[in-house]
Design a protein around this motif. Structure first.
Motif, PDB file in Angstrom:
ATOM      1  N   ALA A  67      13.721 -26.591  -8.946  1.00  0.00           N
ATOM      2  CA  ALA A  67      13.585 -26.316  -7.564  1.00  0.00           C
ATOM      3  C   ALA A  67      14.056 -24.688  -7.469  1.00  0.00           C
ATOM      4  O   ALA A  67      13.370 -24.022  -6.559  1.00  0.00           O
ATOM      5  CB  ALA A  67      14.243 -27.079  -6.665  1.00  0.00           C
ATOM      6  N   ALA A  68      15.145 -24.444  -8.104  1.00  0.00           N
ATOM      7  CA  ALA A  68      15.701 -22.928  -7.995  1.00  0.00           C
ATOM      8  C   ALA A  68      14.628 -22.328  -8.652  1.00  0.00           C
ATOM      9  O   ALA A  68      14.535 -21.069  -8.307  1.00  0.00           O
ATOM     10  CB  ALA A  68      16.723 -22.995  -8.778  1.00  0.00           C
ATOM     11  N   GLU A  69      13.716 -22.753  -9.524  1.00  0.00           N
ATOM     12  CA  GLU A  69      13.013 -21.838 -10.176  1.00  0.00           C
ATOM     13  C   GLU A  69      11.622 -21.552  -9.385  1.00  0.00           C
ATOM     14  O   GLU A  69      11.035 -20.288  -9.134  1.00  0.00           O
ATOM     15  CB  GLU A  69      12.330 -22.556 -11.688  1.00  0.00           C
ATOM     16  N   THR A  70      11.261 -22.596  -8.670  1.00  0.00           N
ATOM     17  CA  THR A  70      10.062 -22.284  -7.870  1.00  0.00           C
ATOM     18  C   THR A  70      10.527 -21.777  -6.704  1.00  0.00           C
ATOM     19  O   THR A  70       9.879 -21.041  -5.921  1.00  0.00           O
ATOM     20  CB  THR A  70       9.571 -23.717  -7.559  1.00  0.00           C
ATOM     21  N   ALA A  71      11.628 -21.802  -6.025  1.00  0.00           N
ATOM     22  CA  ALA A  71      12.157 -21.242  -4.825  1.00  0.00           C
ATOM     23  C   ALA A  71      12.102 -19.514  -4.810  1.00  0.00           C
ATOM     24  O   ALA A  71      11.586 -18.939  -3.839  1.00  0.00           O
ATOM     25  CB  ALA A  71      13.550 -21.434  -4.497  1.00  0.00           C
ATOM     26  N   GLY A  72      11.904 -18.907  -6.033  1.00  0.00           N
ATOM     27  CA  GLY A  72      11.930 -17.635  -6.246  1.00  0.00           C
ATOM     28  C   GLY A  72      10.117 -17.226  -5.961  1.00  0.00           C
ATOM     29  O   GLY A  72      10.158 -16.259  -5.697  1.00  0.00           O
TER      30      GLY A  72
ATOM     31  N   PRO B 240       7.376 -14.799   1.340  1.00  0.00           N
ATOM     32  CA  PRO B 240       8.124 -14.725   2.636  1.00  0.00           C
ATOM     33  C   PRO B 240       7.341 -15.082   3.590  1.00  0.00           C
ATOM     34  O   PRO B 240       7.885 -15.638   4.751  1.00  0.00           O
ATOM     35  CB  PRO B 240       8.671 -13.503   2.522  1.00  0.00           C
ATOM     36  N   GLY B 241       6.218 -14.500   3.562  1.00  0.00           N
ATOM     37  CA  GLY B 241       5.243 -14.939   4.876  1.00  0.00           C
ATOM     38  C   GLY B 241       4.817 -16.259   5.023  1.00  0.00           C
ATOM     39  O   GLY B 241       4.908 -16.756   6.051  1.00  0.00           O
ATOM     40  N   LEU B 242       4.763 -17.156   4.028  1.00  0.00           N
ATOM     41  CA  LEU B 242       4.540 -18.547   4.096  1.00  0.00           C
ATOM     42  C   LEU B 242       5.702 -19.248   4.390  1.00  0.00           C
ATOM     43  O   LEU B 242       5.872 -20.176   4.974  1.00  0.00           O
ATOM     44  CB  LEU B 242       4.030 -18.944   2.609  1.00  0.00           C
ATOM     45  N   ALA B 243       7.087 -18.617   4.089  1.00  0.00           N
ATOM     46  CA  ALA B 243       8.194 -19.329   4.424  1.00  0.00           C
ATOM     47  C   ALA B 243       8.494 -19.334   6.012  1.00  0.00           C
ATOM     48  O   ALA B 243       8.826 -20.131   6.594  1.00  0.00           O
ATOM     49  CB  ALA B 243       9.314 -18.921   3.758  1.00  0.00           C
ATOM     50  N   ALA B 244       8.038 -18.048   6.434  1.00  0.00           N
ATOM     51  CA  ALA B 244       8.061 -17.895   8.229  1.00  0.00           C
ATOM     52  C   ALA B 244       7.087 -18.773   8.602  1.00  0.00           C
ATOM     53  O   ALA B 244       7.572 -19.418   9.815  1.00  0.00           O
ATOM     54  CB  ALA B 244       7.639 -16.516   8.381  1.00  0.00           C
ATOM     55  N   ILE B 245       5.808 -19.089   8.101  1.00  0.00           N
ATOM     56  CA  ILE B 245       4.940 -19.992   8.835  1.00  0.00           C
ATOM     57  C   ILE B 245       5.609 -21.230   8.717  1.00  0.00           C
ATOM     58  O   ILE B 245       5.613 -21.982   9.661  1.00  0.00           O
ATOM     59  CB  ILE B 245       3.586 -19.869   8.211  1.00  0.00           C
ATOM     60  N   GLY B 246       5.904 -21.720   7.826  1.00  0.00           N
ATOM     61  CA  GLY B 246       6.534 -23.151   7.689  1.00  0.00           C
ATOM     62  C   GLY B 246       7.862 -23.282   8.310  1.00  0.00           C
ATOM     63  O   GLY B 246       7.909 -24.158   9.217  1.00  0.00           O
ATOM     64  N   TYR B 247       8.722 -22.256   8.764  1.00  0.00           N
ATOM     65  CA  TYR B 247       9.654 -22.323   9.723  1.00  0.00           C
ATOM     66  C   TYR B 247       9.349 -22.518  11.114  1.00  0.00           C
ATOM     67  O   TYR B 247       9.701 -23.269  11.694  1.00  0.00           O
ATOM     68  CB  TYR B 247      10.787 -21.311   9.579  1.00  0.00           C
TER      69      TYR B 247
ATOM     70  N   ILE C  74      16.071 -22.698   9.615  1.00  0.00           N
ATOM     71  CA  ILE C  74      16.311 -21.200   9.416  1.00  0.00           C
ATOM     72  C   ILE C  74      16.876 -20.854   8.468  1.00  0.00           C
ATOM     73  O   ILE C  74      16.839 -19.675   7.734  1.00  0.00           O
ATOM     74  CB  ILE C  74      16.729 -20.808  10.775  1.00  0.00           C
ATOM     75  N   VAL C  75      17.930 -21.654   7.995  1.00  0.00           N
ATOM     76  CA  VAL C  75      18.769 -21.398   6.758  1.00  0.00           C
ATOM     77  C   VAL C  75      17.761 -21.415   5.682  1.00  0.00           C
ATOM     78  O   VAL C  75      17.878 -20.660   4.671  1.00  0.00           O
ATOM     79  CB  VAL C  75      19.898 -22.171   6.724  1.00  0.00           C
ATOM     80  N   ILE C  76      17.104 -22.531   5.572  1.00  0.00           N
ATOM     81  CA  ILE C  76      16.161 -22.738   4.212  1.00  0.00           C
ATOM     82  C   ILE C  76      15.269 -21.380   4.334  1.00  0.00           C
ATOM     83  O   ILE C  76      14.822 -21.245   3.438  1.00  0.00           O
ATOM     84  CB  ILE C  76      15.483 -24.007   4.576  1.00  0.00           C
ATOM     85  N   TYR C  77      14.769 -21.146   5.396  1.00  0.00           N
ATOM     86  CA  TYR C  77      13.769 -19.724   5.281  1.00  0.00           C
ATOM     87  C   TYR C  77      14.615 -18.541   4.974  1.00  0.00           C
ATOM     88  O   TYR C  77      13.799 -17.993   4.094  1.00  0.00           O
ATOM     89  CB  TYR C  77      13.292 -19.736   7.186  1.00  0.00           C
ATOM     90  N   PHE C  78      15.739 -18.349   5.373  1.00  0.00           N
ATOM     91  CA  PHE C  78      16.545 -17.256   4.813  1.00  0.00           C
ATOM     92  C   PHE C  78      16.520 -17.459   3.235  1.00  0.00           C
ATOM     93  O   PHE C  78      16.312 -16.311   2.515  1.00  0.00           O
ATOM     94  CB  PHE C  78      17.673 -16.878   5.464  1.00  0.00           C
ATOM     95  N   ILE C  79      16.844 -18.660   2.989  1.00  0.00           N
ATOM     96  CA  ILE C  79      17.216 -18.884   1.610  1.00  0.00           C
ATOM     97  C   ILE C  79      15.925 -18.514   0.620  1.00  0.00           C
ATOM     98  O   ILE C  79      15.865 -17.800  -0.256  1.00  0.00           O
ATOM     99  CB  ILE C  79      17.733 -20.085   1.002  1.00  0.00           C
ATOM    100  N   ALA C  80      14.568 -19.004   1.157  1.00  0.00           N
ATOM    101  CA  ALA C  80      13.419 -18.826   0.505  1.00  0.00           C
ATOM    102  C   ALA C  80      12.874 -17.519   0.430  1.00  0.00           C
ATOM    103  O   ALA C  80      12.464 -16.911  -0.429  1.00  0.00           O
ATOM    104  CB  ALA C  80      12.652 -19.925   1.197  1.00  0.00           C
ATOM    105  N   SER C  81      13.163 -16.587   1.724  1.00  0.00           N
ATOM    106  CA  SER C  81      12.591 -15.519   1.799  1.00  0.00           C
ATOM    107  C   SER C  81      13.301 -14.184   0.850  1.00  0.00           C
ATOM    108  O   SER C  81      12.938 -13.283   0.568  1.00  0.00           O
ATOM    109  CB  SER C  81      12.382 -14.852   3.257  1.00  0.00           C
ATOM    110  N   ASN C  82      14.664 -14.676   0.767  1.00  0.00           N
ATOM    111  CA  ASN C  82      15.497 -13.792  -0.108  1.00  0.00           C
ATOM    112  C   ASN C  82      15.716 -14.115  -1.626  1.00  0.00           C
ATOM    113  O   ASN C  82      16.253 -13.479  -2.309  1.00  0.00           O
ATOM    114  CB  ASN C  82      16.964 -13.830   0.509  1.00  0.00           C
ATOM    115  N   ALA C  83      15.228 -15.212  -1.969  1.00  0.00           N
ATOM    116  CA  ALA C  83      15.311 -15.570  -3.172  1.00  0.00           C
ATOM    117  C   ALA C  83      14.536 -14.671  -4.115  1.00  0.00           C
ATOM    118  O   ALA C  83      13.477 -14.210  -3.810  1.00  0.00           O
ATOM    119  CB  ALA C  83      14.862 -17.067  -3.524  1.00  0.00           C
TER     120      ALA C  83
END
Length: 86
Positions: free
Chosen positions: A10-15, A19-26, A77-86
């Motif tokens: 999961a940590a490997e794929t989070a990177g 970020p655009g897809l993370a924003a749409i997902g959120y 929103i926390v998961i969004y920030f984690i995903a977009s900054n990973a």
């Protein structure tokens, strides 16, 4: 599969998340809590209109469920920030 392997994967794929897809997902994930909050307070208003003497109890329950519903949006929103900054 061991838990440590799953977490490492999961940590490997989070990177690799765009970020655009993370924003749409959120944005899509925030629709649910938004609808939930609307339904909660619509029920509180309906209940108060039918039984005005129960307003205090209804508002207490309404705010309690509002907080529980809003936590979902905050987790999103926390998961969004984690995903977009990973």
């Amino acid at each position: 599969m061991q838990v440590s392997n799953v977490l490492a994967q999961a940590a490997e794929t989070a990177g690799n998340i765009n970020p655009g897809l993370a924003a749409i997902g959120y944005g899509l994930g925030a629709i649910g809590p938004g609808i939930g909050v609307g339904l909660i307070f619509a029920a509180v208003i309906n209940g108060t209109a039918r039984q005005p003497e129960a307003q205090g109890k209804l508002m207490n329950q309404g705010f309690t469920t509002f907080v529980l519903t809003e936590v979902l949006a905050l987790i999103g929103i926390v998961i969004y920030f984690i995903a977009s900054n990973a």
